[in-house]
Design an enzyme around this catalytic site. Structure first.
Site, PDB file in Angstrom:
ATOM      1  CD  GLU A   1      38.482  34.233  31.948  1.00  0.00           C
ATOM      2  OE1 GLU A   1      38.135  34.998  31.032  1.00  0.00           O
ATOM      3  OE2 GLU A   1      38.579  34.592  33.134  1.00  0.00           O
TER       4      GLU A   1
ATOM      5  CE1 TYR B   1      39.713  40.097  37.536  1.00  0.00           C
ATOM      6  CE2 TYR B   1      38.916  38.211  36.298  1.00  0.00           C
ATOM      7  CZ  TYR B   1      39.960  39.020  36.716  1.00  0.00           C
ATOM      8  OH  TYR B   1      41.247  38.748  36.317  1.00  0.00           O
TER       9      TYR B   1
ATOM     10  CD  GLU C   1      42.603  35.769  34.988  1.00  0.00           C
ATOM     11  OE1 GLU C   1      41.741  36.670  34.859  1.00  0.00           O
ATOM     12  OE2 GLU C   1      43.090  35.142  34.031  1.00  0.00           O
TER      13      GLU C   1
HETATM   14  C1  GCB Z   1      40.068  37.624  32.757  1.00  0.00           C
HETATM   15  C2  GCB Z   1      41.090  37.239  31.766  1.00  0.00           C
HETATM   16  C3  GCB Z   1      42.227  38.229  31.677  1.00  0.00           C
HETATM   17  C4  GCB Z   1      41.676  39.652  31.751  1.00  0.00           C
HETATM   18  C5  GCB Z   1      40.979  39.832  33.077  1.00  0.00           C
HETATM   19  C6  GCB Z   1      40.353  41.227  33.220  1.00  0.00           C
HETATM   20  O1  GCB Z   1      39.273  36.838  33.190  1.00  0.00           O
HETATM   21  O2  GCB Z   1      41.581  35.937  31.946  1.00  0.00           O
HETATM   22  O3  GCB Z   1      42.936  38.015  30.492  1.00  0.00           O
HETATM   23  O4  GCB Z   1      42.661  40.618  31.566  1.00  0.00           O
HETATM   24  O5  GCB Z   1      39.948  38.901  33.173  1.00  0.00           O
HETATM   25  O6  GCB Z   1      40.994  42.113  33.747  1.00  0.00           O
HETATM   26  O7  GCB Z   1      39.241  41.405  32.746  1.00  0.00           O
END
Ligand code: GCB
Length: 654
Positions: free
Chosen positions: A455, A508, A544
């Site tokens: 990222e 997310y 992710e």
């Molecule tokens: C991400 C990151 C990771 C974080 C995760 C989160 O995109 O790559 O390092 O821990 O989100 O939980 O926000």
């Protein structure tokens, strides 16, 4: 701009002292073979309790001003007993040590076997598996090596310092600075607060743009090992297949003499010699080779041969033999427009992202933890993980080879968020880190792809040139593996995606926005995947996705932070991934394997809770969902499974 008071300026200088004062980015020299015992090589672990002192002086310079490396640390003030390997942060009751920024000092007396100090034909090497972040090392007060970067090994030949006379022991002193600056990897910045109505004098904090606690210390094994003075310095192995003949190409470098003989033998798992060859380089051919297969893709995953390299030479002190045995897995990796191929067969990553993180030890290497984690991976049916967001220990990589757990090997290029971290100094350091990473991990069959960053701000104008350069450099170092970086930038704005072989996307949905609205996940995920694929026509990994859940919090209908919400969010993602994995999605890696510690903030409740296991490695409900899914996918996608299913059987059982 608020002027920086003298005290804070000194602190600033100290905080970034390592890289500015000492570091000058030496070009890589020599190999970094894992220190293995052999008839010509011994090892001595320096694990256990080390003397320790954090330099709490206002300018953090006291250790250098008083030359703490010249005499035993205990003679210059109080010391603590700190375990190695371990992070120092969580092993004491001192909050100020947990959050300490600056130099800490480690020291240990080492008793040396007599032969090591008296035999002129023995070379003694001090090797540090990882010291976070900048390290300076002295032996008996003599400066022997410095290293920048917290996740890769470095070493120093200390033969001359320990040889001769009445030397029975030596004193190893290691100063480590955990400060991160705009040009370190990961980057960071020291922020000073000078308003006396709000902050004490000299107040500063370390800012970072990554989401894990900046644990520091001697994180991995420190050891001494020996070689003869004429020795095997590096071995590079690449493998291929011609019909059912396995091809093992080797290249060997030797130090200490120009005149030597090399003999290489390849032994199978039963110890039978299956091929052999002479010289610095060559190709071994293995008829009817056992291939290295990933876990759940074959009934004998992780098949390893042993490459035995024997060096013989004539030194002034007499005849020399050096022996080194390297585990070798024969496998191929390739990428097409829609597929990731291992041994020519489509491979689907159903795995996890991890962290090196646990209670008390922080990022310190720990065998029981490692064995537990591999047990959980196998239980889960995970065939892969990404070393988010830095290289993991060498012992971890060895277990991946052995168990067939496929690895996306990531550099510490995480949190590259400011334009200042795309400059030349950062770029040079990033190239150096990739060299160190490839040098260390090139021979692991489990490593199937390099990830140069996570990222980064890849929409910033310098990102295009920056990633073009880092990716090209990595490919030049290792033409046998694909290269990626992991993005969360919009597909239309990402300036580096054109250079990667596989698109890795983090998202997310219904977590960092559209709170509580799980119904948006399928539409948003589908639109994103389609947009990326139609723009780039490259295979995609959902690198992710996930949601925080506090173990034991239950809400039905689901509410954020409950185990039910985490489960349901995963299920929404799976609806889409199940369609797209039949097209161009080649993998899914949950965020995260286990809960892990972060910096303190209002959005982190004792760390990041997106683990499907707790930090103590107990399953949340989501672990069972994933377990059922991963085993099902394994049964559908394994080539063996397909034939087993045709016969009405399921190959792998939970
Ligand atoms: C991400 C990151 C990771 C974080 C995760 C989160 O995109 O790559 O390092 O821990 O989100 O939980 O926000």
């Amino acid at each position: 701009m608020v002027p920086m008071p003298a005290m804070a300026r000194t602190a600033a200088a100290v905080a970034v002292l390592g890289p500015l004062l000492w570091g000058c980015g030496l070009a890589l020299q020599g190999g970094m073979l894992y220190p293995r015992e052999s008839p010509s090589r011994e090892r001595k672990e320096l694990g256990g309790l080390w003397s320790f002192r954090a330099d709490f002086s206002a300018n953090r310079r006291q250790g250098f001003e008083q030359q703490w490396y010249q005499r035993p640390l205990r003679e210059l003030g109080p010391t603590l007993d700190i375990p190695v390997p371990s992070s120092f942060n969580d092993v004491t009751q001192a909050g100020e040590l947990r959050d300490f920024i600056g130099w800490v000092w480690y020291e240990r007396e080492v008793v040396l076997p007599q032969r090591w100090t008296q035999d002129p034909g023995t070379r003694v090497v001090l090797r540090i598996g990882s010291a976070h972040y900048y390290a300076i090392v002295w032996v008996n007060g003599v400066h022997v090596v410095e290293h920048e970067g917290g996740h890769l090994p470095f070493e120093a030949d200390i033969s001359k310092l320990v040889r001769g006379g009445s030397q029975e022991s030596c004193r190893v002193t290691i100063a480590i600075n955990n400060t991160l600056s705009l040009t370190t990897l990961p980057p960071g910045a020291i922020q000073y607060s000078t308003d006396p109505s709000k902050y004490p004098k000299g107040y500063f904090v370390q800012k970072t743009a990554f989401d894990f606690f900046n644990y520091a210390g001697l994180h991995r094994p420190v050891l001494l090992y020996t070689t003869p003075t004429i020795y095997l310095d590096d071995i590079t192995v690449t493998t291929g297949m011609d019909q059912d003949t396995g091809l093992v190409n080797y290249q060997i470098s030797v130090q200490g003499s120009q005149h030597y003989q090399l003999q290489t033998r390849l032994l199978d798992a039963q110890g039978r010699v299956v091929a052999q060859g002479p010289g610095d380089q060559g190709q071994l051919q293995v008829p009817s080779a056992h291939l290295w297969w990933p876990y759940l893709m074959h009934d004998h995953p992780g098949y390893l041969y042993s490459l035995e390299v024997r060096l013989t030479a004539q030194a002034p002190t007499g005849p020399v033999t050096d022996l080194y045995t390297l585990p070798v897995g024969i496998r191929t990796v390739a990428v097409t427009e829609r597929q990731f191929l291992i041994n020519g067969k489509p491979f689907y990553f159903h795995g996890v992202n991890k962290h090196e993180d646990a209670d008390i030890r922080g990022k310190g290497f720990d065998w029981p933890l490692l064995v537990k984690d591999f047990g959980l991976l196998r239980w889960l049916g995970a065939n892969s993980f990404r070393t988010s967001h830095y290289p993991y220990s060498e012992e971890t990589m060895q277990l991946c080879d052995r168990y067939g757990i496929v690895v996306i090997d990531e550099s510490p290029g995480v949190g590259i968020s400011l334009v200042e971290s795309f400059g030349n100094a950062s770029l040079q350091h990033h190239l150096q880190v990739m060299e160190e990473l490839v040098r260390r991990d090139k021979n692991h069959p489990a490593v199937v792809m390099w990830s140069v960053a996570n990222e980064p701000a890849s929409a910033l104008p310098p990102a295009g040139y920056y990633f073009k350069t880092v990716i090209a450099h990595t490919k030049a170092l290792d033409p046998t593996r694909p290269v990626t970086y992991v993005t969360n930038t919009n597909y239309a704005k990402d300036l580096g995606a054109q250079y990667v072989d596989v698109i890795c996307i983090n998202s997310y949905y219904s977590w960092y926005h559209d709170f509580g609205h799980l119904e948006v996940v399928p539409i948003q995920l589908t639109s994103q995947l389609e947009a990326w694929y139609s723009t780039y026509q490259k295979p995609i990994i959902q690198s992710e996705y996930g949601a925080d859940a506090i173990a034991g919090f239950h809400q039905d209908p689901p509410i954020m932070f409950s185990e039910e919400y985490q489960r349901s969010l995963l299920e929404q993602y799976h609806l889409v991934l199940d369609q797209k994995r039949r097209e161009y999605v080649v993998g899914e890696l949950i965020w995260n394997f286990a809960d892990f510690m972060t910096a303190q903030s209002t959005v982190r409740v004792l760390g990041n809770r997106k683990g499907i296991f707790t930090r103590q490695r107990q399953p949340k409900s989501a672990a069972f969902i994933l377990r059922e899914r991963y085993w099902r996918i394994a049964n559908e996608t394994s080539s063996l499974a397909r034939s087993a299913q045709c016969a009405g059987n399921s190959l792998f059982t939970l």
